[in-house]
Write an enzyme that holds these catalytic residues in place. Structure first.
Site, short mmCIF file in Angstrom:
data_model
loop_
_atom_site.label_atom_id
_atom_site.label_comp_id
_atom_site.label_asym_id
_atom_site.label_seq_id
_atom_site.Cartn_x
_atom_site.Cartn_y
_atom_site.Cartn_z
N GLU A 285 43.14 19.74 62.88
CA GLU A 285 44.02 20.49 61.97
C GLU A 285 44.76 21.56 62.75
OE1 GLU A 285 44.15 23.13 57.87
OE2 GLU A 285 42.75 21.47 58.08
N GLU B 260 44.38 27.49 65.60
CA GLU B 260 45.05 28.61 64.93
C GLU B 260 45.40 29.66 65.98
OE1 GLU B 260 46.99 30.94 62.91
OE2 GLU B 260 46.19 29.28 61.70
N ASP C 146 54.98 27.07 59.10
CA ASP C 146 56.11 27.97 58.89
C ASP C 146 57.37 27.14 58.70
OD1 ASP C 146 58.19 29.88 59.09
OD2 ASP C 146 56.97 31.15 60.37
N LYS D 168 65.70 29.56 57.34
CA LYS D 168 67.09 29.85 57.69
C LYS D 168 67.62 28.76 58.63
CE LYS D 168 66.73 34.87 57.15
NZ LYS D 168 66.86 36.20 57.81
N ASP E 242 55.34 23.45 50.96
CA ASP E 242 55.82 23.87 49.65
C ASP E 242 57.30 24.23 49.69
OD1 ASP E 242 55.34 26.07 51.22
OD2 ASP E 242 54.65 27.35 49.59
N THR F 268 44.36 24.92 47.84
CA THR F 268 44.16 26.30 48.26
C THR F 268 44.50 27.27 47.12
OG1 THR F 268 46.42 26.57 49.08
CG2 THR F 268 44.81 25.65 50.60
N LYS F 269 44.01 28.51 47.23
CA LYS F 269 44.34 29.53 46.23
C LYS F 269 45.85 29.76 46.20
CE LYS F 269 39.95 32.05 46.49
NZ LYS F 269 39.30 33.34 46.83
N PHE F 270 46.47 29.75 47.37
CA PHE F 270 47.92 29.93 47.47
C PHE F 270 48.63 28.81 46.71
CE2 PHE F 270 51.75 28.52 49.77
CZ PHE F 270 52.54 29.65 49.67
#
Length: 239
Positions: free
Chosen positions: A69, A94, A144, A148, A180, A217-219
């Site tokens: 991941e 990460e 990310d 733009k 998303d 996920t919570k998000f």
């Protein structure tokens, strides 16, 4: 933990080379709990960057399918996946130390033993540490979006990256992405469809429903309540 997220490269005159990065390093302050987890659990679950291939079986102490991941954030969903799939090995990447610390703490609390973590640039790890034809799945969830237009070149999903991931997957292995941002989803779909050797697992040749293997996920739950969309893409290596 050696926290050199980026390996410096220099030209023949000794000047540092400028490379396009898909992330901005936001080195937030570590909480006491995160620092404690790094101090105590990194020797057990952490993997230092090295410029040679990993022996994945030796790393986990067993032979099992490996899931990689990229960008696990605070690690909540990664720990859940490792906990729910004890027959698989999980390696998480990460670049932000607080997230690594939080993930280590959660993994230890959950008693997870099939998880290892790194704090380094995913592209360099893939290029230098992951053997070809070794992974069952590569997961890239909510990277990310660089929304733009002038920043689109920073998006990690580009043709060279998709080709790199494909080399690391076993035949039949899957590259699973989620975002998303609809514009990024379209971008991902265009990129992946352009790379020979992948098969889109969507029946409509676009997006797949969120599989049960990817925890909500919570998000994401908050986004759903607000009516935000999420797009999952799954591409299988067929060549």
């Amino acid at each position: 933990m050696i926290n050199d997220v980026i390996t410096p490269e220099f030209d023949e005159n000794g000047r540092p080379l400028r490379r396009i990065r898909s992330f901005v390093r936001r080195q937030g302050r570590l909480t006491k709990g995160q620092q404690l987890a790094l101090d105590n659990y990194w020797p057990e679950m952490g993997v230092e960057f090295q410029q040679e291939p990993l022996d994945l079986s030796a790393l986990f102490g067993r032979e099992a399918p490996v899931v990689l991941e990229i960008g696990f954030g605070m690690g909540a969903s990664l720990v859940t996946m490792a906990q729910n799939n004890s027959h698989q090995n999980f390696l998480g990447l990460e670049v932000h130390a607080p997230g690594v610390g939080a993930c280590l703490a959660s993994a230890k609390e959950a008693g997870v033993e099939n998880l290892r973590v790194m704090c380094h640039d995913a592209v360099e790890v893939l290029q230098q540490m992951i053997p070809d034809n070794s992974l069952r799945m590569v997961q890239l969830f909510f990277p990310d979006p660089w929304h733009k237009a002038r920043h689109n070149k920073r998006r990690i999903v580009q043709v060279p990256f998709a080709e790199l991931v494909m080399r690391k997957l076993k035949l039949g292995g899957v590259f699973h992405m989620a975002t998303d941002w609809e514009d990024y989803a379209t971008h991902m779909l265009e990129i992946m469809n352009s790379v020979d050797g992948y098969k889109n697992l969507s029946e409509a040749n676009d997006y797949v429903p969120r599989p049960e293997t990817r925890p909500l996920t919570k998000f994401e739950q908050r986004g759903q309540r607000l009516g935000h969309g999420v797009w999952d893409l799954m591409f299988e290596r067929i060549k």
